[in-house]
Write an enzyme that holds these catalytic residues in place. Sequence first.
Site, PDB file in Angstrom:
ATOM      1  CD  GLU A 188      -1.587   2.373   1.982  1.00 51.44           C
ATOM      2  OE1 GLU A 188      -2.253   3.397   1.837  1.00 51.44           O
ATOM      3  OE2 GLU A 188      -0.571   2.346   2.727  1.00 51.44           O
ATOM      4  CG  ASP A 235      -5.208   2.589   6.179  1.00 49.32           C
ATOM      5  OD1 ASP A 235      -4.320   2.204   6.975  1.00 49.32           O
ATOM      6  OD2 ASP A 235      -4.944   3.075   5.064  1.00 49.32           O
TER       7      ASP A 235
END
Length: 394
Positions: A188, A235
């Site tokens: 990511e 997240d």
Amino acid sequence: MRVHHLLLLPAILRSAVLAYTPLSESTIQGLPSPGKDFDIKDGALLSPILIPRVPGTPGSEQVLQHFVDFFSDTLPDWKLSFQNSSSTTPVSNGKEVPFRNLIATRDPPWVEREGEVGRLVLVAHYDSKLTPKDFIGATDSAAPCAMLMHAARSIDNALTQKWDDMAGDALDELEDQKGIQIILLDGEEAFSSWTDTDSIYGARALAEEWENTYHPPLSTFSTPLASMDLFVLLDLLGSPPQRVPSYYKTSHWAYLNMADLESRLRKMGSFKSSPNHKSKRFSNEPRKKEPMFLYEADKKDTDRWTGGYIGDDHVPFIARGVEVLHIIPSPFPDVWHHPDDDGEHLDPDIVEDWALLTVTFAAEWMDLEGYLDDGKKDRRSAEVLKDELNGEMT
Ligand SMILES: *[C@@H]1O[C@H](CO)[C@@H](O)[C@H](O)[C@H]1NC(C)=O
């Protein structure tokens, strides 16, 4: 665009099609706590993730192995698969760096064909950022990965029981082809600075591959992307501030489900980070005011919807028509991309609260009321309870 036909229905119709039984208080109170498993030093779920795990390094491999071991050893009914890719990065001097996404899937046992099951998809990234040196990324996203592991484990038996019970019954097509998937994404973080090509390596590769992976002709869902009823991305969870807006109008209905759960959990005194947790408040004391994580339940159509401003793993999925619930605080936690984003700076109560919210959200989505007690209650009482709850709601 690929839009799952069911999601074209207005939310009110959709909720009439899909059974959604709220969990009862006693069910929630009976959920197993993670105990020491989120301990940052030796917790079985979280501590092995709290190491640098940059893609292509031994730390990354070690953490991936930790996930594989967890599912193989304790959740053998979840089907594991990898989606691997490789790419150069701005700092790899032309060398290909490997990116490995891990996918754990559990579908009803009678589903024989890929393409006949729609899924709740819970997602977090497990890689850590190359800089600052030795960065741990506890909120980003070690803790969310551990929450997803805990969620899978917490509903596993209930799924077995529910599906065992249903196996003999006539199946209601839409309702009973519901599966669940956990995706742990690699790559990511940007290696240099965030651009479209230096970020979300794993998510981009997965979305592209799955867009082009076709289920058999005439399947209900044409591709694994179309099989995603909802993509929930966790997240930056575990350290303050933790205020999560509703980013997308299209998934506000799902945000509302989670926000409603959160307020019920807080009212019950089940949230450890709350001043009204049952350990901190006598029952005759007035409730203290407390901020919600999901504070935008009353958001209006005309308010500011900021979906699209935050680049993250959901982007290649939403671009392909997947419905996304993005659970990320705004502003980001104070420790964001700072050396302090380590185990010591996690707030253990906040981590447990998010874990509980994730478990209960998944359990309600999978309609597990009556099955979460490990068989202590008999089936009949679960059915009665369900009828009562349904009665209350209409
Ligand atoms: C993908 O990577 C994993 C982990 O390194 C490995 O075990 C697996 O064999 C790879 N799969 C493929 C299809 O290359």
